[in-house]
Design a protein around this motif. Sequence first.
Motif, PDB file in Angstrom:
ATOM      1  N   ARG A   1     -28.320  18.537 -40.352  1.00 38.54           N
ATOM      2  CA  ARG A   1     -29.472  17.931 -39.697  1.00 38.54           C
ATOM      3  C   ARG A   1     -29.270  16.424 -39.575  1.00 38.54           C
ATOM      4  NH1 ARG A   1     -34.928  18.478 -42.644  1.00 38.54           N
ATOM      5  NH2 ARG A   1     -33.688  20.179 -43.467  1.00 38.54           N
ATOM      6  N   GLN A   2     -29.254  15.925 -38.352  1.00 43.84           N
ATOM      7  CA  GLN A   2     -29.189  14.486 -38.109  1.00 43.84           C
ATOM      8  C   GLN A   2     -30.612  13.969 -38.298  1.00 43.84           C
ATOM      9  OE1 GLN A   2     -26.070  13.183 -36.740  1.00 43.84           O
ATOM     10  NE2 GLN A   2     -26.844  11.184 -37.357  1.00 43.84           N
ATOM     11  N   VAL A   3     -30.861  13.191 -39.342  1.00 46.46           N
ATOM     12  CA  VAL A   3     -32.220  12.760 -39.653  1.00 46.46           C
ATOM     13  C   VAL A   3     -32.549  11.387 -39.100  1.00 46.46           C
ATOM     14  CG1 VAL A   3     -32.485  14.261 -41.656  1.00 46.46           C
ATOM     15  CG2 VAL A   3     -31.541  11.989 -41.962  1.00 46.46           C
ATOM     16  N   ALA A   4     -31.521  10.629 -38.731  1.00 41.19           N
ATOM     17  CA  ALA A   4     -31.697   9.305 -38.142  1.00 41.19           C
ATOM     18  C   ALA A   4     -30.331   8.859 -37.632  1.00 41.19           C
ATOM     19  CB  ALA A   4     -32.218   8.316 -39.186  1.00 41.19           C
ATOM     20  N   PRO A   5     -30.299   7.858 -36.763  1.00 46.15           N
ATOM     21  CA  PRO A   5     -28.983   7.331 -36.381  1.00 46.15           C
ATOM     22  C   PRO A   5     -28.266   6.835 -37.644  1.00 46.15           C
ATOM     23  CG  PRO A   5     -30.683   6.474 -34.929  1.00 46.15           C
ATOM     24  CD  PRO A   5     -31.384   7.182 -36.062  1.00 46.15           C
ATOM     25  N   GLY A   6     -27.066   7.272 -37.831  1.00 46.88           N
ATOM     26  CA  GLY A   6     -26.320   6.862 -39.010  1.00 46.88           C
ATOM     27  C   GLY A   6     -26.669   7.603 -40.274  1.00 46.88           C
ATOM     28  N   ARG A   7     -27.432   8.698 -40.159  1.00 42.47           N
ATOM     29  CA  ARG A   7     -27.784   9.474 -41.350  1.00 42.47           C
ATOM     30  C   ARG A   7     -27.806  10.960 -41.013  1.00 42.47           C
ATOM     31  NH1 ARG A   7     -32.904   7.636 -44.270  1.00 42.47           N
ATOM     32  NH2 ARG A   7     -31.451   6.040 -44.907  1.00 42.47           N
TER      33      ARG A   7
ATOM     34  N   THR B   1     -25.544  10.693 -50.994  1.00 42.85           N
ATOM     35  CA  THR B   1     -26.573  11.041 -51.959  1.00 42.85           C
ATOM     36  C   THR B   1     -26.567  12.551 -52.116  1.00 42.85           C
ATOM     37  OG1 THR B   1     -27.896   9.150 -51.210  1.00 42.85           O
ATOM     38  CG2 THR B   1     -29.018  10.831 -52.542  1.00 42.85           C
ATOM     39  N   LEU B   2     -26.245  13.002 -53.305  1.00 44.90           N
ATOM     40  CA  LEU B   2     -26.212  14.430 -53.608  1.00 44.90           C
ATOM     41  C   LEU B   2     -27.453  14.749 -54.437  1.00 44.90           C
ATOM     42  CD1 LEU B   2     -24.456  17.013 -53.356  1.00 44.90           C
ATOM     43  CD2 LEU B   2     -23.439  16.380 -55.550  1.00 44.90           C
ATOM     44  N   THR B   3     -28.257  15.688 -53.948  1.00 47.17           N
ATOM     45  CA  THR B   3     -29.506  16.024 -54.613  1.00 47.17           C
ATOM     46  C   THR B   3     -29.571  17.516 -54.877  1.00 47.17           C
ATOM     47  OG1 THR B   3     -30.600  14.248 -53.389  1.00 47.17           O
ATOM     48  CG2 THR B   3     -32.024  15.869 -54.458  1.00 47.17           C
ATOM     49  N   ALA B   4     -29.860  17.853 -56.121  1.00 51.07           N
ATOM     50  CA  ALA B   4     -30.093  19.248 -56.499  1.00 51.07           C
ATOM     51  C   ALA B   4     -31.523  19.333 -57.009  1.00 51.07           C
ATOM     52  CB  ALA B   4     -29.114  19.674 -57.586  1.00 51.07           C
TER      53      ALA B   4
ATOM     54  N   GLU C   1     -26.584  13.947 -48.447  1.00 47.35           N
ATOM     55  CA  GLU C   1     -26.957  13.055 -47.362  1.00 47.35           C
ATOM     56  C   GLU C   1     -25.890  11.989 -47.245  1.00 47.35           C
ATOM     57  OE1 GLU C   1     -31.160  12.430 -46.376  1.00 47.35           O
ATOM     58  OE2 GLU C   1     -30.721  10.307 -46.756  1.00 47.35           O
ATOM     59  N   ILE C   2     -25.466  11.750 -46.013  1.00 47.85           N
ATOM     60  CA  ILE C   2     -24.432  10.759 -45.731  1.00 47.85           C
ATOM     61  C   ILE C   2     -25.030   9.748 -44.778  1.00 47.85           C
ATOM     62  CG2 ILE C   2     -22.103  10.355 -44.846  1.00 47.85           C
ATOM     63  CD1 ILE C   2     -21.636  13.438 -45.234  1.00 47.85           C
ATOM     64  N   ASP C   3     -24.972   8.470 -45.147  1.00 52.34           N
ATOM     65  CA  ASP C   3     -25.450   7.476 -44.203  1.00 52.34           C
ATOM     66  C   ASP C   3     -24.623   6.212 -44.274  1.00 52.34           C
ATOM     67  OD1 ASP C   3     -27.934   5.478 -45.569  1.00 52.34           O
ATOM     68  OD2 ASP C   3     -27.058   7.099 -46.714  1.00 52.34           O
ATOM     69  N   ALA C   4     -24.786   5.409 -43.226  1.00 55.21           N
ATOM     70  CA  ALA C   4     -24.065   4.151 -43.089  1.00 55.21           C
ATOM     71  C   ALA C   4     -24.910   3.218 -42.240  1.00 55.21           C
ATOM     72  CB  ALA C   4     -22.700   4.386 -42.435  1.00 55.21           C
ATOM     73  N   ALA C   5     -24.600   1.942 -42.321  1.00 49.48           N
ATOM     74  CA  ALA C   5     -25.300   0.938 -41.522  1.00 49.48           C
ATOM     75  C   ALA C   5     -25.076   1.204 -40.034  1.00 49.48           C
ATOM     76  CB  ALA C   5     -24.796  -0.459 -41.893  1.00 49.48           C
ATOM     77  N   ASP C   6     -25.915   0.584 -39.218  1.00 44.32           N
ATOM     78  CA  ASP C   6     -25.890   0.811 -37.770  1.00 44.32           C
ATOM     79  C   ASP C   6     -24.510   0.673 -37.148  1.00 44.32           C
ATOM     80  OD1 ASP C   6     -28.587   1.305 -37.822  1.00 44.32           O
ATOM     81  OD2 ASP C   6     -29.163  -0.650 -37.024  1.00 44.32           O
TER      82      ASP C   6
ATOM     83  N   ALA D   1     -22.763   3.954 -37.476  1.00 45.73           N
ATOM     84  CA  ALA D   1     -23.517   5.162 -37.147  1.00 45.73           C
ATOM     85  C   ALA D   1     -22.645   6.182 -36.419  1.00 45.73           C
ATOM     86  CB  ALA D   1     -24.748   4.819 -36.313  1.00 45.73           C
ATOM     87  N   GLY D   2     -21.717   5.722 -35.613  1.00 42.90           N
ATOM     88  CA  GLY D   2     -20.821   6.625 -34.898  1.00 42.90           C
ATOM     89  C   GLY D   2     -19.927   7.416 -35.833  1.00 42.90           C
ATOM     90  N   VAL D   3     -19.569   6.832 -36.957  1.00 43.31           N
ATOM     91  CA  VAL D   3     -18.737   7.525 -37.939  1.00 43.31           C
ATOM     92  C   VAL D   3     -19.529   8.690 -38.542  1.00 43.31           C
ATOM     93  CG1 VAL D   3     -17.406   7.281 -40.072  1.00 43.31           C
ATOM     94  CG2 VAL D   3     -17.517   5.381 -38.466  1.00 43.31           C
ATOM     95  N   VAL D   4     -20.790   8.425 -38.867  1.00 44.76           N
ATOM     96  CA  VAL D   4     -21.644   9.475 -39.429  1.00 44.76           C
ATOM     97  C   VAL D   4     -21.875  10.570 -38.384  1.00 44.76           C
ATOM     98  CG1 VAL D   4     -23.915   9.987 -40.410  1.00 44.76           C
ATOM     99  CG2 VAL D   4     -22.714   7.898 -41.070  1.00 44.76           C
TER     100      VAL D   4
END
Length: 116
Positions: free
Chosen positions: A41-47, A79-82, A90-95, A98-101
């Motif tokens: 699930r793409q939750v935001a640009p870069g995330r 961020t790994l959440t159990a 969850e994988i994110d990066a700065a703007d 964002a293309g890498v994510v």
Amino acid sequence: MEQTQAGQGWAPQACTLPTAERPLREAEFDALFADAVTEVRQVAPGRVRLRLRAEPQVAGRAAELAARETGCCSFFTFTLTAAGGELMLEIDAADEHAGVVAALAERARKAVGGRA
């Protein structure tokens, strides 16, 4: 892990992983995606949020890969959440990355085929 304009790999300039090792790391991500991801699930640009099979071995594998990746690509945040019987990565990066994510999310979608 973003495709460069010259088509010579997935990693942006900010990545310090030696070029010869990049295909191996990409294969590790692809294997994790194919073996353990059940939803992308793409939750935001870069995330992007990946739902993983909620198994201890999967959690360990994802955590170990994320730790190694941040060692060479410090622009990533993993961020790994159990919780509640679910396992999320969850994988994110700065703007500017964002293309890498987005590229990682696309690789995950392709790896899991119709399951995500």
